[in-house]
Design a protein around this motif. Structure first.
Motif, PDB file in Angstrom:
ATOM      1  N   TYR A  42       0.916  -1.018  -0.065  1.00 50.79           N
ATOM      2  CA  TYR A  42       0.009  -0.032   0.175  1.00 50.79           C
ATOM      3  C   TYR A  42       0.738   1.118  -0.001  1.00 50.79           C
ATOM      4  CZ  TYR A  42       0.828   0.932   4.967  1.00 50.79           C
ATOM      5  OH  TYR A  42       1.425   1.251   6.312  1.00 50.79           O
ATOM      6  N   TYR A  46      -0.239   4.332  -2.665  1.00 52.02           N
ATOM      7  CA  TYR A  46      -0.287   5.800  -2.382  1.00 52.02           C
ATOM      8  C   TYR A  46       0.831   6.759  -2.451  1.00 52.02           C
ATOM      9  CZ  TYR A  46      -4.863   4.027  -0.704  1.00 52.02           C
ATOM     10  OH  TYR A  46      -6.156   3.068  -0.621  1.00 52.02           O
ATOM     11  N   TRP A  54      -6.078  12.402  -4.903  1.00 54.72           N
ATOM     12  CA  TRP A  54      -7.318  11.510  -4.132  1.00 54.72           C
ATOM     13  C   TRP A  54      -8.520  12.169  -3.753  1.00 54.72           C
ATOM     14  CZ3 TRP A  54      -7.787   6.501  -3.015  1.00 54.72           C
ATOM     15  CH2 TRP A  54      -8.649   6.229  -2.078  1.00 54.72           C
ATOM     16  N   ARG A  63     -19.331  13.794  -0.501  1.00 54.87           N
ATOM     17  CA  ARG A  63     -19.039  12.807   0.560  1.00 54.87           C
ATOM     18  C   ARG A  63     -19.538  12.964   2.020  1.00 54.87           C
ATOM     19  NH1 ARG A  63     -13.223  10.039   2.570  1.00 54.87           N
ATOM     20  NH2 ARG A  63     -14.166   8.078   3.572  1.00 54.87           N
ATOM     21  N   ALA A  87      -6.658   5.256   9.663  1.00 58.13           N
ATOM     22  CA  ALA A  87      -6.476   5.370   8.261  1.00 58.13           C
ATOM     23  C   ALA A  87      -6.799   6.829   7.889  1.00 58.13           C
ATOM     24  CB  ALA A  87      -7.361   4.310   7.642  1.00 58.13           C
ATOM     25  N   ASP A 108      -1.798   7.101   9.973  1.00 57.03           N
ATOM     26  CA  ASP A 108      -1.564   6.303   8.628  1.00 57.03           C
ATOM     27  C   ASP A 108      -0.304   5.961   8.514  1.00 57.03           C
ATOM     28  OD1 ASP A 108      -3.697   6.869   6.096  1.00 57.03           O
ATOM     29  OD2 ASP A 108      -1.538   6.140   5.663  1.00 57.03           O
ATOM     30  N   GLY A 109      -0.326   4.780   7.682  1.00 58.05           N
ATOM     31  CA  GLY A 109       1.098   4.269   7.261  1.00 58.05           C
ATOM     32  C   GLY A 109       1.712   4.808   5.999  1.00 58.05           C
ATOM     33  N   SER A 110       0.901   5.712   5.313  1.00 57.71           N
ATOM     34  CA  SER A 110       1.571   6.388   4.190  1.00 57.71           C
ATOM     35  C   SER A 110       2.066   7.815   4.613  1.00 57.71           C
ATOM     36  CB  SER A 110       0.553   6.484   2.955  1.00 57.71           C
ATOM     37  OG  SER A 110       0.968   7.475   2.078  1.00 57.71           O
ATOM     38  N   MET A 113       0.259  10.661   2.354  1.00 58.00           N
ATOM     39  CA  MET A 113      -1.122  10.894   2.818  1.00 58.00           C
ATOM     40  C   MET A 113      -1.373  11.798   4.046  1.00 58.00           C
ATOM     41  SD  MET A 113      -3.561   9.544   0.555  1.00 58.00           S
ATOM     42  CE  MET A 113      -4.627   8.419   0.256  1.00 58.00           C
ATOM     43  N   ALA A 134       1.938   5.375  11.214  1.00 56.74           N
ATOM     44  CA  ALA A 134       2.052   4.313  11.935  1.00 56.74           C
ATOM     45  C   ALA A 134       1.440   3.183  10.918  1.00 56.74           C
ATOM     46  CB  ALA A 134       1.275   4.327  13.179  1.00 56.74           C
ATOM     47  N   ASP A 135       1.869   2.052  11.221  1.00 60.57           N
ATOM     48  CA  ASP A 135       1.345   0.906  10.154  1.00 60.57           C
ATOM     49  C   ASP A 135       0.214   0.342  11.530  1.00 60.57           C
ATOM     50  OD1 ASP A 135       2.065  -1.251   7.761  1.00 60.57           O
ATOM     51  OD2 ASP A 135       0.895  -2.096   9.622  1.00 60.57           O
ATOM     52  N   TRP A 136      -0.909  -0.205  11.131  1.00 65.66           N
ATOM     53  CA  TRP A 136      -1.551  -0.889  12.062  1.00 65.66           C
ATOM     54  C   TRP A 136      -1.056  -2.082  12.769  1.00 65.66           C
ATOM     55  CZ3 TRP A 136      -5.217  -1.426   7.097  1.00 65.66           C
ATOM     56  CH2 TRP A 136      -5.668   0.064   6.719  1.00 65.66           C
ATOM     57  N   LEU A 153     -11.757   3.921   7.978  1.00 62.33           N
ATOM     58  CA  LEU A 153     -12.671   4.211   6.994  1.00 62.33           C
ATOM     59  C   LEU A 153     -12.304   4.233   5.695  1.00 62.33           C
ATOM     60  CD1 LEU A 153     -14.851   6.393   9.214  1.00 62.33           C
ATOM     61  CD2 LEU A 153     -15.130   4.045   8.845  1.00 62.33           C
ATOM     62  N   GLY A 154     -13.435   4.417   4.766  1.00 64.30           N
ATOM     63  CA  GLY A 154     -12.770   4.517   3.242  1.00 64.30           C
ATOM     64  C   GLY A 154     -12.514   3.149   2.730  1.00 64.30           C
ATOM     65  N   SER A 156     -10.479   0.642   3.797  1.00 63.57           N
ATOM     66  CA  SER A 156      -8.868   0.627   4.060  1.00 63.57           C
ATOM     67  C   SER A 156      -8.739  -0.754   4.516  1.00 63.57           C
ATOM     68  CB  SER A 156      -8.606   1.758   5.111  1.00 63.57           C
ATOM     69  OG  SER A 156      -8.757   3.091   4.787  1.00 63.57           O
TER      70      SER A 156
HETATM   71  N1  SAM Z   1      -9.738   6.954   5.436  1.00 66.52           N
HETATM   72  C1  SAM Z   1      -9.405   7.583   4.238  1.00 66.52           C
HETATM   73  C2  SAM Z   1     -10.634   7.963   3.391  1.00 66.52           C
HETATM   74  O1  SAM Z   1     -11.706   7.370   3.651  1.00 66.52           O
HETATM   75  O2  SAM Z   1     -10.426   8.759   2.442  1.00 66.52           O
HETATM   76  C3  SAM Z   1      -8.330   6.926   3.535  1.00 66.52           C
HETATM   77  C4  SAM Z   1      -8.800   5.684   2.941  1.00 66.52           C
HETATM   78  S1  SAM Z   1      -7.612   4.950   1.686  1.00 66.52           S
HETATM   79  C5  SAM Z   1      -8.715   3.842   0.629  1.00 66.52           C
HETATM   80  C6  SAM Z   1      -6.883   3.785   2.591  1.00 66.52           C
HETATM   81  C7  SAM Z   1      -5.538   4.426   3.746  1.00 66.52           C
HETATM   82  O3  SAM Z   1      -5.400   3.291   4.551  1.00 66.52           O
HETATM   83  C8  SAM Z   1      -4.512   4.908   2.829  1.00 66.52           C
HETATM   84  O4  SAM Z   1      -4.134   6.250   3.416  1.00 66.52           O
HETATM   85  C9  SAM Z   1      -3.329   3.900   3.363  1.00 66.52           C
HETATM   86  O5  SAM Z   1      -2.061   4.779   3.581  1.00 66.52           O
HETATM   87  C10 SAM Z   1      -3.755   3.405   4.522  1.00 66.52           C
HETATM   88  N2  SAM Z   1      -3.474   2.162   5.049  1.00 66.52           N
HETATM   89  C11 SAM Z   1      -3.327   0.823   4.209  1.00 66.52           C
HETATM   90  N3  SAM Z   1      -2.786  -0.054   4.719  1.00 66.52           N
HETATM   91  C12 SAM Z   1      -2.426   0.486   6.148  1.00 66.52           C
HETATM   92  C13 SAM Z   1      -1.684  -0.210   7.153  1.00 66.52           C
HETATM   93  N4  SAM Z   1      -1.306  -1.376   7.074  1.00 66.52           N
HETATM   94  N5  SAM Z   1      -1.372   0.435   8.092  1.00 66.52           N
HETATM   95  C14 SAM Z   1      -1.586   1.741   8.161  1.00 66.52           C
HETATM   96  N6  SAM Z   1      -2.229   2.330   7.454  1.00 66.52           N
HETATM   97  C15 SAM Z   1      -2.747   1.633   6.098  1.00 66.52           C
END
Ligand code: SAM
Length: 284
Positions: A42, A46, A54, A63, A87, A108-110, A113, A134-136, A153-154, A156
């Motif tokens: 991911y 991103y 985005w 939204r 996220a 968020d892990g990115s 973002m 932070a990664d989950w 949400l979103g 993710s």
């Molecule tokens: N919640 C936001 C929204 O609804 O607009 C972002 C949704 S986007 C689809 C998914 C987000 O999850 C991204 O910003 C991505 O970096 C983050 N993400 C995905 N896997 C992750 C992980 N393992 N740890 C942390 N963040 C993560």
């Protein structure tokens, strides 16, 4: 791009630090994009160009109208004060939560973002978001404190490709919640996408008018979506098609006691109809 299946998570993290400057700007899926089924990928999806676009994709105004006060009401009705937006993305929900007076931490892990989220927070109401990279899977290491609520949400959670990673992430969320905390996770209705065939093109519920989002490849282990923007640019996301019953089962296994699942924000729905499911899971 795909890492070998027996690489340990810590090796994966180290490998990610070697992402080249091109990979920070462009998505790279390698020779066979449908073989990229990797949780760590991911951060390479991103990237600069996609992050810049985005907010065209999600169209904050539309939204906001679409979801109304659903999440705010869920949180307020439970007396929630502190929220971890796990996220954050470009900050849509974080900004909204701060505006509503919640004590909010935005993870968020990115990093790309999060940078966008921070500037969006300032642009939409002058909010200074408290962002944490932070990664989950290692959330408790990087984010400190306990929260009344965690939101993810979103669509993710779909980025986690192995059951181990899903269980680990849910366990980390569980551990960061207070004893009576609530976790809110949403997901695309992948049951409908899988069962209606890969040609199904269901609406992306927070999609801007000018952007098309359609399945490029769908099988039981991969939902690869293509996002096309008015300037002709194309980006992709490779996601794991979570089935609703499966995700509810995982949440229950991790310890959540009561899980209510809404379909497109409604309590009653037929299974195939909603584009999105929203799980509201209580710890006690
Ligand atoms: N919640 C936001 C929204 O609804 O607009 C972002 C949704 S986007 C689809 C998914 C987000 O999850 C991204 O910003 C991505 O970096 C983050 N993400 C995905 N896997 C992750 C992980 N393992 N740890 C942390 N963040 C993560």
């Amino acid at each position: 791009m795909t890492k070998s299946a027996n690489t340990s998570p810590h090796e994966d993290r180290n490998a990610d630090s070697s992402v080249s400057s091109i990979e920070l700007e462009q998505q790279v899926f390698g020779d066979d994009p449908t073989q990229v089924r990797d949780t760590d990928h991911y951060t390479r999806e991103y990237v600069g160009g996609f992050v810049d676009k985005w907010d065209d994709l999600i169209d904050w105004k539309k939204r906001s109208e679409g979801e109304g006060r659903f999440f705010i009401d869920q949180l307020k009705s439970r007396g929630v004060h502190s929220v971890l937006d796990a996220a954050t993305g470009t900050g849509f929900h974080s900004a909204r939560l701060v505006e509503e007076g919640f004590d909010t931490v935005s993870a968020d892990g990115s990093p790309q973002m999060l940078a966008q989220a921070f500037s969006n927070g300032l642009a939409y109401g002058g909010h200074i978001l408290r962002v944490v990279n932070a990664d989950w899977r290692w959330l408790n290491r990087d984010v400190h404190g306990e929260f009344d609520a965690i939101i993810c949400l979103g669509n993710s959670f779909t980025h986690l490709f192995s059951e181990h990673d899903r269980r680990k992430a849910l366990a980390e969320f569980y551990a960061m919640l207070k004893h009576d905390g609530v976790l809110i996770i949403d997901q695309r209705n992948y049951d409908a996408v899988l069962d209606e065939g890969s040609g199904s093109n269901r609406t992306y519920y927070y999609c801007g008018d000018q952007v098309s989002a359609e399945p490029d490849h769908v099988d039981e282990g991969l939902a690869r979506y293509k996002y096309t923007f008015p300037d002709g640019s194309e980006f992709f996301l490779n996601m794991y098609p979570l089935r609703k019953k499966y995700l509810r089962g995982l949440m229950r296994d991790v310890g959540f006691q009561k899980i209510d699942t809404f379909g497109d924000f409604q309590q009653t729905y037929t299974e195939s109809e909603p584009d999105y499911f929203i799980h509201v899971a209580e710890k006690s």
